[in-house]
Design an enzyme around this catalytic site. Structure first.
Site, PDB file in Angstrom:
ATOM      1  N   ASN A   1     -14.892 -22.496  10.701  1.00 19.57           N
ATOM      2  CA  ASN A   1     -14.340 -22.617   9.346  1.00 19.57           C
ATOM      3  C   ASN A   1     -15.392 -23.039   8.307  1.00 19.57           C
ATOM      4  OD1 ASN A   1     -11.030 -23.717  10.406  1.00 19.57           O
ATOM      5  ND2 ASN A   1     -11.693 -21.686   9.750  1.00 19.57           N
TER       6      ASN A   1
ATOM      7  N   ASP B   1      -1.999 -21.451  11.430  1.00 18.36           N
ATOM      8  CA  ASP B   1      -2.579 -20.338  10.676  1.00 18.36           C
ATOM      9  C   ASP B   1      -1.576 -19.763   9.677  1.00 18.36           C
ATOM     10  OD1 ASP B   1      -4.583 -18.624   9.971  1.00 18.36           O
ATOM     11  OD2 ASP B   1      -4.158 -17.172  11.558  1.00 18.36           O
TER      12      ASP B   1
HETATM   13  C1  IPE Z   1      -5.002 -22.326   7.908  1.00 18.58           C
HETATM   14  O1  IPE Z   1      -4.667 -21.040   7.595  1.00 18.58           O
HETATM   15  C2  IPE Z   1      -6.131 -22.464   8.875  1.00 18.58           C
HETATM   16  C3  IPE Z   1      -7.132 -23.506   8.496  1.00 18.58           C
HETATM   17  C4  IPE Z   1      -8.389 -23.352   8.730  1.00 18.58           C
HETATM   18  C5  IPE Z   1      -6.748 -24.752   7.878  1.00 18.58           C
HETATM   19  P1  IPE Z   1      -5.654 -19.973   6.935  1.00 18.58           P
HETATM   20  O2  IPE Z   1      -6.410 -20.609   5.826  1.00 18.58           O
HETATM   21  O3  IPE Z   1      -6.489 -19.332   8.006  1.00 18.58           O
HETATM   22  O4  IPE Z   1      -4.612 -18.934   6.357  1.00 18.58           O
HETATM   23  P2  IPE Z   1      -4.727 -17.336   6.305  1.00 18.58           P
HETATM   24  O5  IPE Z   1      -5.021 -16.856   7.705  1.00 18.58           O
HETATM   25  O6  IPE Z   1      -5.814 -17.000   5.345  1.00 18.58           O
HETATM   26  O7  IPE Z   1      -3.375 -16.910   5.831  1.00 18.58           O
HETATM   27 MG    MG Z   2      -6.272 -17.642   9.142  1.00 15.78          MG
END
Ligand code: IPE
Ligand code: MG
Length: 232
Positions: A50, A2
């Protein structure tokens, strides 16, 4: 993994640029784990939730996975890495599914390290799909049967779970498997993650006493080999 979006935002870059850096961080982390004889590394690349992100980000993440597959699989395989992509195949393009399947097949005989890239994965999905499969086979739904049927049945339960990016939650990752997992939270954003941060997590883990429901006294009197739920 993350913190990609915040990493990009700090630099006034599009979120996908953060995800690209995230792939580099994963490559670094795999190398560091190989050097440290880690036997299993499981990463959360794309969650069931996601899909709710803006469409261009979702397609950007899909494209990155396809690109990373074609670039990285030969190298990973040469290094003895066995690849798995636990997750729901529903909603993934036939081209992507074919790529994932091929990567799993070509690396199936490798034995140095197992790398699970959880993609379109959710802990609740995993428990539900396992229960559904057992029910369809007319089997009793027991803890042991569920352990055998989850998408991570080919590896032991995780010893350590590292969450980068500063949030203190599990976010539907390995809900079933992490019952006795040690948790490590770091402010480090995923694209900044490196061997030094991994070693900090390992040092923290090494200082913990894992009792698996027993008392501290039981552990010291019975020796280190008893009391554990798994040897993974
Ligand atoms: C990567 O980080 C997580 C994935 C789904 C690939 P994020 O995209 O959630 O990053 P932040 O939380 O917005 O910083
Ligand atoms: Mg995130």
């Amino acid at each position: 993994m993350d913190g990609n979006g915040r990493w990009a935002k700090k630099r006034h870059l599009p979120r996908v640029a953060g995800h690209k850096q995230g792939v580099d961080a994963l490559r670094r982390t795999v190398r560091a784990c190989l050097e440290r004889d880690v036997q299993v590394l499981t990463v959360f690349a794309f969650s069931s939730e996601n899909w709710n992100r803006p469409q261009d980000e979702v397609s950007g993440l899909m494209e990155l996975l396809v690109l990373a597959l074609s670039r990285e699989v030969p190298k990973l395989s040469k290094n003895g890495v066995q690849l798995h992509f636990p997750g729901d195949s529903a909603g993934l393009s036939p081209r992507l599914l074919q790529g994932l399947q091929k990567a799993e097949q070509t690396t199936a005989g490798n034995e140095r390290m197992v790398l699970n890239v959880c993609f379109n994965y959710g802990g609740r999905w995993d428990i539900a799909q396992a229960a559904r499969r057992l029910a369809a086979e007319g089997r009793e739904i027991t803890e042991a049967a569920l352990c055998e049927t989850t998408a991570l049945a080919h590896v032991g339960d995780p010893d350590l779970l590292i969450r980068t990016g500063g949030e203190m939650r599990i976010s539907n990752f390995l809900l079933w498997q992490s019952a006795y997992t040690e948790l490590f939270f770091t402010q480090c954003l995923w694209p900044d993650f490196d061997a030094a941060e991994l070693d900090r997590a390992f040092a923290d883990f090494a200082a913990r006493e894992r009792r698996f429901g027993q008392t501290s006294e039981q552990l010291t009197s019975a020796g280190p080999s008893s009391g554990g739920l798994s040897d993974a």
